[in-house]
Design a protein around this motif. Structure first.
Motif, PDB file in Angstrom:
ATOM      1  N   TYR A   1       7.941  -4.396  31.565  1.00 29.98           N
ATOM      2  CA  TYR A   1       7.395  -3.819  30.351  1.00 29.98           C
ATOM      3  C   TYR A   1       7.402  -2.312  30.555  1.00 29.98           C
ATOM      4  O   TYR A   1       6.994  -1.831  31.620  1.00 29.98           O
ATOM      5  CB  TYR A   1       5.974  -4.309  30.069  1.00 29.98           C
ATOM      6  CG  TYR A   1       5.435  -3.777  28.759  1.00 29.98           C
ATOM      7  CD1 TYR A   1       5.802  -4.362  27.552  1.00 29.98           C
ATOM      8  CD2 TYR A   1       4.617  -2.656  28.722  1.00 29.98           C
ATOM      9  CE1 TYR A   1       5.346  -3.865  26.345  1.00 29.98           C
ATOM     10  CE2 TYR A   1       4.158  -2.149  27.520  1.00 29.98           C
ATOM     11  CZ  TYR A   1       4.531  -2.749  26.331  1.00 29.98           C
ATOM     12  OH  TYR A   1       4.092  -2.240  25.140  1.00 29.98           O
TER      13      TYR A   1
ATOM     14  N   PRO B   1       7.383  -9.082  26.916  1.00 32.76           N
ATOM     15  CA  PRO B   1       6.267  -8.688  26.039  1.00 32.76           C
ATOM     16  C   PRO B   1       5.155  -7.944  26.775  1.00 32.76           C
ATOM     17  O   PRO B   1       4.496  -7.099  26.204  1.00 32.76           O
ATOM     18  CB  PRO B   1       5.760 -10.022  25.489  1.00 32.76           C
ATOM     19  CG  PRO B   1       6.929 -10.934  25.574  1.00 32.76           C
ATOM     20  CD  PRO B   1       7.660 -10.528  26.816  1.00 32.76           C
ATOM     21  N   ASN B   2       4.914  -8.280  28.049  1.00 28.59           N
ATOM     22  CA  ASN B   2       3.941  -7.532  28.846  1.00 28.59           C
ATOM     23  C   ASN B   2       4.252  -7.691  30.331  1.00 28.59           C
ATOM     24  O   ASN B   2       5.178  -8.407  30.714  1.00 28.59           O
ATOM     25  CB  ASN B   2       2.496  -7.909  28.514  1.00 28.59           C
ATOM     26  CG  ASN B   2       2.122  -9.329  28.922  1.00 28.59           C
ATOM     27  OD1 ASN B   2       2.716  -9.916  29.821  1.00 28.59           O
ATOM     28  ND2 ASN B   2       1.119  -9.888  28.254  1.00 28.59           N
ATOM     29  N   GLU B   3       3.463  -7.019  31.171  1.00 28.03           N
ATOM     30  CA  GLU B   3       3.748  -6.998  32.599  1.00 28.03           C
ATOM     31  C   GLU B   3       3.522  -8.350  33.266  1.00 28.03           C
ATOM     32  O   GLU B   3       4.235  -8.705  34.220  1.00 28.03           O
ATOM     33  CB  GLU B   3       2.878  -5.931  33.290  1.00 28.03           C
ATOM     34  CG  GLU B   3       3.164  -4.510  32.847  1.00 28.03           C
ATOM     35  CD  GLU B   3       2.358  -4.080  31.624  1.00 28.03           C
ATOM     36  OE1 GLU B   3       2.426  -2.889  31.268  1.00 28.03           O
ATOM     37  OE2 GLU B   3       1.664  -4.947  31.031  1.00 28.03           O
TER      38      GLU B   3
ATOM     39  N   SER C   1       4.336  -2.957  19.441  1.00 30.82           N
ATOM     40  CA  SER C   1       4.622  -3.386  20.808  1.00 30.82           C
ATOM     41  C   SER C   1       3.352  -3.844  21.508  1.00 30.82           C
ATOM     42  O   SER C   1       3.346  -4.855  22.219  1.00 30.82           O
ATOM     43  CB  SER C   1       5.280  -2.253  21.594  1.00 30.82           C
ATOM     44  OG  SER C   1       5.622  -2.667  22.893  1.00 30.82           O
ATOM     45  N   THR C   2       2.252  -3.120  21.290  1.00 32.36           N
ATOM     46  CA  THR C   2       0.980  -3.505  21.908  1.00 32.36           C
ATOM     47  C   THR C   2       0.472  -4.826  21.341  1.00 32.36           C
ATOM     48  O   THR C   2      -0.147  -5.618  22.055  1.00 32.36           O
ATOM     49  CB  THR C   2      -0.063  -2.397  21.685  1.00 32.36           C
ATOM     50  OG1 THR C   2       0.470  -1.158  22.115  1.00 32.36           O
ATOM     51  CG2 THR C   2      -1.338  -2.695  22.441  1.00 32.36           C
TER      52      THR C   2
ATOM     53  N   HIS D   1       2.194  -7.292  23.236  1.00 27.30           N
ATOM     54  CA  HIS D   1       1.799  -7.177  24.644  1.00 27.30           C
ATOM     55  C   HIS D   1       0.506  -7.926  24.929  1.00 27.30           C
ATOM     56  O   HIS D   1       0.450  -8.810  25.779  1.00 27.30           O
ATOM     57  CB  HIS D   1       1.650  -5.693  25.000  1.00 27.30           C
ATOM     58  CG  HIS D   1       1.194  -5.409  26.397  1.00 27.30           C
ATOM     59  ND1 HIS D   1      -0.111  -5.570  26.801  1.00 27.30           N
ATOM     60  CD2 HIS D   1       1.869  -4.945  27.478  1.00 27.30           C
ATOM     61  CE1 HIS D   1      -0.222  -5.229  28.074  1.00 27.30           C
ATOM     62  NE2 HIS D   1       0.968  -4.841  28.507  1.00 27.30           N
ATOM     63  N   SER D   2      -0.553  -7.582  24.202  1.00 25.63           N
ATOM     64  CA  SER D   2      -1.849  -8.193  24.483  1.00 25.63           C
ATOM     65  C   SER D   2      -2.773  -8.183  23.280  1.00 25.63           C
ATOM     66  O   SER D   2      -3.978  -8.394  23.426  1.00 25.63           O
ATOM     67  CB  SER D   2      -2.528  -7.479  25.658  1.00 25.63           C
ATOM     68  OG  SER D   2      -2.494  -6.084  25.487  1.00 25.63           O
TER      69      SER D   2
ATOM     70  N   THR E   1       8.831   0.662  20.512  1.00 30.16           N
ATOM     71  CA  THR E   1       7.822   1.052  21.502  1.00 30.16           C
ATOM     72  C   THR E   1       7.972   2.548  21.694  1.00 30.16           C
ATOM     73  O   THR E   1       8.854   3.003  22.425  1.00 30.16           O
ATOM     74  CB  THR E   1       8.035   0.302  22.829  1.00 30.16           C
ATOM     75  OG1 THR E   1       8.151  -1.096  22.558  1.00 30.16           O
ATOM     76  CG2 THR E   1       6.881   0.552  23.781  1.00 30.16           C
TER      77      THR E   1
ATOM     78  N   ASN F   1      11.172  -4.209  21.497  1.00 29.34           N
ATOM     79  CA  ASN F   1      10.113  -5.187  21.724  1.00 29.34           C
ATOM     80  C   ASN F   1      10.375  -6.402  20.829  1.00 29.34           C
ATOM     81  O   ASN F   1      11.330  -6.388  20.038  1.00 29.34           O
ATOM     82  CB  ASN F   1       8.738  -4.544  21.473  1.00 29.34           C
ATOM     83  CG  ASN F   1       8.522  -4.123  20.038  1.00 29.34           C
ATOM     84  OD1 ASN F   1       8.552  -4.954  19.129  1.00 29.34           O
ATOM     85  ND2 ASN F   1       8.299  -2.829  19.800  1.00 29.34           N
TER      86      ASN F   1
END
Length: 591
Positions: free
Chosen positions: A26, A51-53, A420-421, A424-425, A450, A458
């Protein structure tokens, strides 16, 4: 032939040469350019934006379990998100090599804290490798892969902002292909049942002992650790970019123990080195990670009492704090740099959203990590709190529940994050709002990219890192599936429509419904799009010098000779200022 490369570019080359086949990440400064430089090796290396780490870490680990050498990258706060799978992988071990990059950011150049992620290696009981320049950034990837496979361990590959972004000459090698063994199910090794973890822990402790021995022997032979003996008066133990500073500052005759394998520390090697010098320094940035372990082993050394445990080091600071020599230079006072406070770009689609919400002082805005964090800056002043990725929704939920319990009825909470966030979460925060009946309005500011980390794709953009077209996930459909209704989609640069959407969402909330807002306008800097831009100009005869236009916070607008003035080199004709002007003194010209 040597090539001038940044540490991140060199790391990407190292991924290629090491025979790694699966990479996931990410984006997050200062790590982003590693993955951005991998598509050029796309025939041999699969690379993706996850999508995220946490997802990136799991994708890479899955590839390792299947037998491929794998690699994932993130900035240091991203490892907080990815810690769950990393710690478990440390107990289970690997099949193909498994390397996890954490890019730390001393001095908080682009981060919300200054955490020292070396502690993660110690907590997870896994090996850690740290390069100090671009050449090592390339070379150490292959060595990290060898360590991973030899000792059945994930390897934390720790870099810092200066290592990532500083450039140096790099000599290329050829790609060494890695052939994955035939896959065979191994539930004892790869199913993290408590009983298996219990049996694995002794293996992990034994592995650390073997790694420490490796650091004293093989790591000296392959260049991962390096001893440079001088006249025996002064010795320096150091690693990463601190080695470059110390090497430049300390006088000729200084002995150096440069560590590339920094966890576990090769304590016998350190003890032997310490016996050969009269005075021993430990030079490292941030926490006394090495120093504390060395002192705990009974080895006297000097470190943080001189260098300090905050912010980046540099040659000037090391010279002054350790050697007591102040740099002799004459500061230039005749010319002062212009003050450049951070601001949203001219034409930024987020500006209209924050300008609209800033007009109502009863609106409480919980923000998130991205370009839109700048909504807190003057003159917009439109953000109350910003914590971390995804916190815009869940922190807003907490504030809304607090207001309910405290009897505060005049506040309306808007939770804000980017597209994107959201992927992400933010989706879990959205579920929290619906599930627990949050009296707040989630807002997704969708600029189709992003943005803050330099325009990475993303799940909502329709493209992958490797340039392939893919499914474009709809933010509105996700919110609708969760149960949000009504959902207002609005162009934030249309201030009338933006105001109506906000007011309609508040009205729906007061009716007991669960509204959401999606603002949508692409960032003007997206390369594959060619937005039509114009130019706004001020009619000086109509301008009343009321300064209403300055309240939108656009860098292109200023006052000149008592009138509003628009810089033609910056203006893109978004017309937010024109809509904010109560006297119609700003007009748009087509370019």
């Amino acid at each position: 032939m040597k090539h001038l490369m940044s540490g991140n570019e060199a790391t990407a080359r190292g991924v290629y040469e090491a025979g790694i086949k699966v990479c996931s990440a990410y984006p997050g400064t200062p790590s982003t350019e590693i993955l951005e430089n991998l598509p050029q090796y796309g025939e041999d290396v699969y690379c993706e934006w996850a999508p995220n780490e946490k997802v990136a870490t799991e994708v890479a680990y899955g590839a390792s379990v299947a037998g491929s050498r794998s690699f994932c990258t993130m900035k240091m706060v991203g490892l907080n998100v990815a810690a769950d799978p990393l710690f478990t992988a440390g107990y289970m071990g690997v099949n193909g090599a498994y390397v996890v990059v954490t890019a730390d950011d001393p001095s908080c150049h682009s981060s919300q804290n200054e955490q020292d992620n070396r502690h993660y290696a110690r907590a997870a009981k896994i090996a850690m490798v740290e390069p100090s320049d671009a050449q090592e950034s390339k070379d150490f990837v292959a060595l990290a892969c060898d360590i991973s496979e030899q000792f059945d361990t994930p390897v934390l590959y720790r870099t810092t902002t200066r290592v990532c972004h500083s450039k140096g000459l790099v000599e290329f090698g050829e790609r060494t292909e890695h052939t994955a063994p035939a896959y065979a199910r191994n539930t004892r090794k790869y199913v993290c049942a408590p009983a298996h973890a219990y049996l694995n822990h002794p293996l992990v402790e034994e592995r650390l002992k073997k790694l420490e021995e490796y650091g004293c022997t093989t790591a000296l032979e392959n260049g991962l650790n390096k001893v440079e003996l001088g006249d025996g008066q002064v010795g320096v133990i150091t690693a990463s970019i601190s080695y470059q500073y110390a090497k430049e500052v300390f006088p000729e005759g200084t002995s150096f123990l440069k560590l590339g394998l920094t966890y576990p520390l090769p304590m016998n090697l350190i003890r032997d080195f310490a016996s050969k010098v009269q005075k021993l320094y430990v030079i490292e940035e941030l926490d006394p990670f090495m120093e504390e372990q060395i002192k705990a082993a009974g080895i006297h050394c000097v470190g943080k009492e001189l260098t300090g445990n905050m912010y980046e080091l540099n040659t000037e600071l090391v010279r002054e704090r350790v050697l007591g020599v102040k740099t002799d230079y004459t500061p230039i006072t005749e010319v002062q740099p212009a003050k450049r406070p951070p601001a949203l770009c001219p034409g930024c689609p987020h500006r209209g959203f924050f300008y609209t919400l800033s007009k109502n002082k009863n609106y409480v805005v919980t923000g998130d990590i991205g370009c839109y964090t700048l909504g807190f800056t003057p003159p917009l002043n439109c953000m109350d709190v910003c914590i971390c990725m995804g916190g815009g929704f869940s922190a807003g939920m907490g504030m809304a529940k607090s207001f309910e319990r405290e009897g505060v009825t005049d506040k309306v909470v808007f939770g804000v994050m980017g597209d994107s966030t959201f992927f992400h979460s933010g989706m879990t925060g959205a579920a929290e709002i619906v599930y627990n009946k949050g009296r707040m309005i989630p807002c997704v500011l969708d600029n189709r990219i992003t943005g803050m980390t330099g325009h990475q794709d993303n799940p909502g953009t329709g493209y992958t890192l490797m340039g392939q077209e893919t499914n474009m996930i709809s933010v509105e459909k996700v919110l609708s599936a969760y149960g949000f209704d009504p959902i207002f989609t609005v162009d934030p640069q249309d201030l009338t429509a933006m105001k109506k959407a906000a007011e309609s969402a508040v009205a729906a909330l007061q009716e007991g419904r669960q509204p959401a807002i999606v603002t949508r306008r692409p960032c003007l800097l997206i390369k594959r799009q060619k937005p039509q831009v114009g130019m706004c100009v001020v009619n000086a005869d109509k301008c009343r010098s009321c300064k209403s236009c300055l309240k939108v916070g656009c860098p292109a607008i200023s006052m000149e000779n008592g009138k509003a003035f628009i810089d033609r080199t910056q203006c893109v004709g978004c017309t937010v200022c024109a809509q904010a002007c109560p006297f119609d003194a700003i007009e748009k010209e087509e370019k």
